[in-house]
Design an enzyme around this catalytic site. Structure first.
Site, PDB file in Angstrom:
ATOM      1  CB  CYS A 256      -0.929  -0.005   1.208  1.00  0.00           C
ATOM      2  SG  CYS A 256      -1.932   1.490   1.335  1.00  0.00           S
TER       3      CYS A 256
ATOM      4  CB  CYS B 117      -0.443   2.487   4.054  1.00  0.00           C
ATOM      5  SG  CYS B 117      -1.940   1.794   3.374  1.00  0.00           S
ATOM      6  CG  ASP B 118       3.253   1.256   4.512  1.00  0.00           C
ATOM      7  OD1 ASP B 118       2.860   1.775   5.569  1.00  0.00           O
ATOM      8  OD2 ASP B 118       3.004   0.083   4.188  1.00  0.00           O
TER       9      ASP B 118
END
Ligand code: NDP
Length: 312
Positions: free
Chosen positions: A138, A141-142
């Site tokens: 993701c 997300c990261d």
């Protein structure tokens, strides 16, 4: 832990942000929902480390901490939790019939499915060990954790193209590793990739393994034309080879799109089966965020509550 009653009012399958938000709303409406979760409660977020984009947290919260807070909140209002695997659902008539792996069956007036989608991984020896330590599925997300670093994305579809483009906001260089000589992503996405000087495609290649003890230090990459393996010094690997929605339990009852996502009536969580609602990543291949999953979980509880009122 709570045994199902012979006739439940609302049963929720899944304990990610969608399922737990549905539980919070249904429980606060005094509907005493039963939430069934598998072996790893909390869903996909429990495999991430810091979550910095969930609104309401000025400081980073870890995925597991966030999901624990969701769970406690759902518990506080009377959600009953059951750890079990659902092996079968019968949605052909109401009440719906649910069968668990221990053979128990029970009926429920409404069912909220929040079973999510599972990111596909490559199945490499060291991939799972380094998830959250440089391996991620993701970028939203990261990506933030890879400022000025050299990283790699694997895949050739829209997700890979989109994630590679997004990651150039942070990374100094993004290697886009694909097993063919051309991307399958839409022409518009491809144009964006090729116009971006920070993206370096590596064609006809497969990641053989991820190198690193406690964090990613590099990759072993096989050239599929000459079978030669080379080292690629990157600190991150984003896997973007697609997701599989966990919709097998509902096949044959509801409409699924070509990739297997449950189709809902636009603007709602209703499906073609009255009383069966789908929320979270199970029905969303576009946004796939914790906050959007939570939003549709809320919608599902409200839709179910309304349905119960109308059918009473
Ligand atoms: P896709 O299935 O479209 O693409 C998956 C990619 O990963 C393919 O290039 C495939 O290779 C590659 N791949 C699959 N398995 C492996 C493996 N084991 N090893 C190496 N490579 C592998 O998935 P996406 O997630 O990209 O997209 C899913 C759907 O969502 C699509 O319909 C897409 O259009 C849509 N989408 C739309 C977006 C948008 O409009 N903004 C953004 C993201 C997704 P190969 O090409 O060889 O099959």
């Amino acid at each position: 832990m709570s045994a199902p009653q012979p006739l439940e009012t609302i049963t929720i399958l899944g304990s990610g942000p969608a399922g737990l938000t549905a539980a919070i709303y249904a429980a606060r409406a005094n509907l005493k929902p039963l939430l069934i979760h598998g072996g790893q409660p909390g869903g996909q977020l429990t495999t991430t480390t810091d979550v910095e984009n969930y609104p309401g947290f000025a400081e980073a919260v870890t995925g597991p901490e966030l999901m624990e807070a969701f769970t406690k909140q759902a518990e506080r209002f009377g959600t009953r939790f059951l750890q079990a695997t659902v092996t079968k659902t019968d949605l052909s008539k109401r009440p719906f019939r649910i069968t668990l792996d221990n053979g128990t069956t029970f009926e429920t007036q409404t069912l909220i499915a929040a079973t999510g989608a599972t990111a596909k991984y490559l199945g490499l020896p060291n991939e799972m060990r380094l998830i959250g330590r440089g391996v991620s599925a993701c970028a939203t997300c990261d990506g933030f954790f890879f400022r000025n670093q050299e990283i790699a994305v694997v895949g050739g579809g829209d997700t890979a193209a989109e994630e590679a483009t997004f990651l150039t906001r942070f990374a100094s260089k993004v290697h886009l590793i694909h097993r063919r000589e051309e991307l399958r992503a839409s022409k518009a996405m491809q144009a964006r990739v090729f116009a971006n000087a920070k993206i370096q495609p590596i064609w006809n290649s497969a990641v053989e393994d991820v190198v690193g003890e406690s964090e990613v230090r590099g990759l072993k990459v096989r050239n599929l034309l000459d079978n030669k393996i080379s080292d690629l010094n990157v600190t991150g690997l984003f896997i973007a080879i697609g997701h599989k929605p966990n919709s097998d339990l509902f096949k044959g009852y509801v409409d699924l799109d070509a990739a297997g996502y449950v189709k809902t009536v636009p603007g709602s969580t209703r499906t073609k089966v009255p009383g069966f609602f789908a929320c979270g990543d199970l029905q969303d291949h576009v946004y796939r965020q914790a906050v959007t999953a939570a939003g549709t979980g809320c919608m599902a509880a409200l839709d179910a509550e309304r349905f119960l009122q109308e059918t009473e």
